[in-house]
Scaffold this active site. Structure first.
Site, mmCIF file in Angstrom:
data_model
loop_
_atom_site.group_PDB
_atom_site.id
_atom_site.type_symbol
_atom_site.label_atom_id
_atom_site.label_comp_id
_atom_site.label_asym_id
_atom_site.label_seq_id
_atom_site.Cartn_x
_atom_site.Cartn_y
_atom_site.Cartn_z
ATOM 1 N N ARG A 14 42.191 48.751 60.247
ATOM 2 C CA ARG A 14 43.008 49.695 59.477
ATOM 3 C C ARG A 14 43.587 49.079 58.201
ATOM 4 O O ARG A 14 44.072 49.776 57.328
ATOM 5 C CB ARG A 14 44.141 50.231 60.365
ATOM 6 N N ASN A 384 44.430 20.298 20.804
ATOM 7 C CA ASN A 384 44.156 19.305 21.857
ATOM 8 C C ASN A 384 42.734 19.358 22.373
ATOM 9 O O ASN A 384 42.343 18.547 23.184
ATOM 10 C CB ASN A 384 45.133 19.502 23.024
#
Ligand code: UD1
Ligand code: CA
Length: 457
Positions: A14, A384
Site C-alpha cells: 500500500r 578553481n
C-alpha cells in the site's frame, strides 16, 4: 546473551514503494534505523534483520552492521522468525527480543522494562502491548483472570474480541530456547494461511509455560505505517516530539510551520528557530543563534550567536558570531571562522573563510583559503576549475579584493594585497602589493549624439 531479531521482510504494497517498507523514512531516517538504534540503546547489539522483498537493499543499507537472514517467501511473522533459527541457535542461553522493522517508536525504556518483567516473572514469552482508541488491524490481547491466554488477529477475531482495545505491538521477549521450540510447533491454520508468531503465546501456555504481557503507557511506541498516510502521521509525531524536547531545553520557536529537526540535532539555549527551517543529521548548534526563516542546515557544527537567514549549509563548520544570508549556499567542507560575514548570493565550497572576513555579495569562493579581515568585493570569482582539474586559491590576511576580480587558481595572494576592480589575477602577488590588470580607458566625447544623428537618417 540477549539478542534481537527485527522483521523487515515486508513490501508494504500500500506504500507503492519499490523498496522494503522498513527502509521508508521517518524524520530522515529509515524506520529500520529507529528500531536498530532503540535495540542498541537498550544494550542489545547482537541483531539479526530478516529481509525479504528487495532484501539486497537492506544489506546495502546496513553495510554489514547486523547479521541478516533471507525470508524467500512471505508466509507470516512466525515464518519470518524461523529464518533466523541459525542466529538463535548460536547461543540459546539468554532471551531474544523480536521487533517489527516498521514500528519506529519502540524505545529503549520499554525494551528494558519489559525485559525486567519477563525475567522476574520467569516467562517463556512476554508480549509488549498498548491500549489504542482505534485497535482496528492489530492483534487483540485476550486476557483471563489468570493472565493472558493469547492473541487473536483482526481477521480471525469474533465481534466481541474486536472490541478489545489492548493490542499486540508486534514486539516480544522470548526465552531463546523456548522460542526455538515454539517455532517448531506453529501451523498456518488461520484466516490468512500464515505462520503467526502470535500463536506462540497460546502454544506456550498449553504446554504449561508462562506467558505475560507488558502494557506500555505510551501507545505511540507501537504505531506502524501501512500506507503513506500512516507514514506522514509517524513523521508528524516524530517531528513534534523532537521540537518538544528542544522547547524543554530552552530553544525558541516563533512558529513551527515548516520546521523539521531530525532527532540527532543538538541546539543550545536561547537559539531561535524561524519558520521553514530544516536541520538534519548530526548537526550541533550553539546558543543565541537565529536560524531561518527558510534555512537548511545539514551535518554542520555551528557556534554561538550565528545568524543563518534564508540560506543552505552542508557538512561544514561555522564558528561563533558568523552572519550568513540571505541567499547563501555553504557547500561541504567549508570552515567559516568567527565573526565572518557571508552576504547575499554567495556560494562557498570546500574553503576556509578567516575571522572577520567579509564576503558580502555575489561571490563564488571554491577550493580556497581566505585569511582574516579580508574584504572580498562584489562579483569576485575564484576560478578553481580549468575543465580538467581543480586547484586552490590562497588569499592572505587583510587583503582587499576589488569587485569582479577573477582569481585563476592555483594562485596565491600574500598579506594585505589589493586587487583592482575587474582584475584577472593569473600569478602570485607578494605581500602589500596591488594587482591591477586593465586596458587603457578611452573617453569618446559626443558619441551618443553622433550615434543618434546617424540612426535618424
Ligand atoms: C502483526 C501481528 C499483530 C500485531 C501487529 C503490530 C502477527 C500474526 N500479527 O500483524 O498481532 O498487532 O503486527 O504491528 O504477527 N514480516 C515479515 N515476513 C512476513 C510477514 C511479516 O518479515 O512473512 C514483517 C513485516 O515486514 C513487518 C512485521 O513483520 O515488519 C509485521 O508484519 P505485518 O504484516 O505488518 O503484520 P500485521 O499483520 O500488521
Ligand atoms: Ca503491520
Amino acid at each position: 546473551m540477549n539478542k534481537a531479531i527485527i522483521l523487515a521482510g515486508g513490501q508494504g504494497k500500500r506504500m507503492k514503494a519499490d523498496m522494503p517498507k522498513p527502509l521508508l523514512r521517518v524524520l530522515g531516517e529509515p524506520m529500520l534505523e529507529w528500531v536498530i538504534s532503540a535495540c542498541e540503546e537498550s544494550g542489545v547489539s547482537d541483531i539479526c534483520v530478516i529481509k525479504g522483498f528487495r532484501g539486497e537493499m537492506i544489506d546495502e543499507y546496513l553495510g554489514g552492521r547486523c547479521e541478516t537472514a533471507l525470508q524467500a517467501e512471505r508466509l507470516g511473522t512466525g515464518h519470518a522468525v524461523m529464518q533466523g533459527i541459525s542466529f538463535l541457535e548460536k547461543d540459546t542461553s539468554g532471551n531474544t527480543l523480536i521487533l517489527n522493522g516498521d514500528a519506529p517508536f519502540i524505545d529503549a525504556a520499554t525494551i528494558g522494562e519489559s525485559l525486567k518483567m519477563h525475567t522476574e516473572q520467569g516467562n517463556s514469552v512476554t508480549v509488549i502491548t498498548a491500549e489504542l482508541e482505534n485497535p482496528h488491524g492489530y492483534g487483540r490481547v485476550i486476557r483471563t483472570e489468570s493472565g493472558i491466554s493469547g492473541i487473536v488477529e483482526q481477521k480471525d477475531a469474533t465481534e466481541e474480541q474486536k472490541n478489545i482495545r489492548e493490542v499486540n505491538s508486534g514486539a516480544y521477549w522470548f526465552r531463546t530456547a523456548d522460542l526455538i521450540e515454539l517455532l517448531g510447533k506453529l501451523d498456518c491454520n488461520n484466516a490468512q494461511n500464515e505462520y503467526y508468531l502470535t500463536d506462540t503465546i497460546s502454544i506456550a501456555l498449553s504446554e504449561g509455560k508462562k506467558a505475560g504481557a507488558f502494557k506500555s503507557e505510551n501507545s505511540e511506541i507501537i504505531k506502524g505505517a501501512n500506507d503513506r498516510r500512516d507514514l506522514l502521521a509517524l513523521n508528524d509525531y516524530a517531528k513534534r516530539a523532537v521540537i518538544d524536547k528542544h522547547l524543554e531545553n530552552g530553544v525558541e520557536f516563533v512558529s513551527t510551520d515548516g520546521v523539521i529537526i531530525e532527532r540527532g540535532v543538538e541546539i543550545g539555549v536561547g537559539t531561535q528557530i524561524q519558520p521553514g527551517t530544516i536541520i538534519r543529521g548530526k548537526t550541533t548548534i550553539g546558543s543565541g543563534c537565529v536560524l531561518g526563516p527558510n534555512s537548511v542546515i545539514v551535518e554542520c557544527k555551528v557556534g554561538d550567536n550565528v545568524v543563518i537567514d534564508t540560506s543552505h549549509a552542508y557538512n561544514s563548520e561555522i564558528e561563533s558570531g558568523v552572519i550568513i544570508g540571505p541567499f547563501v549556499h555553504i557547500r561541504p567542507d567549508s570552515y567559516i571562522k568567527s565573526g565572518a560575514r557571508i552576504g547575499d548570493f554567495v556560494e562557498i565550497k570546500n574553503s576556509t573563510i578567516g575571522e572577520k572576513t567579509a564576503v558580502s555579495h555575489l561571490v563564488y569562493v571554491g577550493d580556497s583559503d581566505v585569511g582574516r579581515k579580508v574584504n572580498i568585493g562584489c562579483g569576485t570569482v575564484t576560478v578553481n576549475y580549468d575543465g580538467i582539474s581543480k586547484s586552490r586559491c590562497v588569499i592572505g590576511d587583510n587583503c582587499f579584493i576589488g569587485c569582479n576580480t577573477n582569481l585563476i587558481a592555483p594562485v596565491k595572494l600574500g598579506k594585505a594585497v589589493y586587487t583592482a576592480a575587474g582584475t584577472t589575477v593569473t600569478r602570485d602577488v607578494p605581500d602589500y602589493a596591488l594587482a591591477i590588470d586593465r586596458g587603457v580607458m578611452k573617453v569618446n566625447e559626443g558619441y551618443t549624439l553622433r550615434k543618434l544623428k546617424t540612426e535618424k537618417k
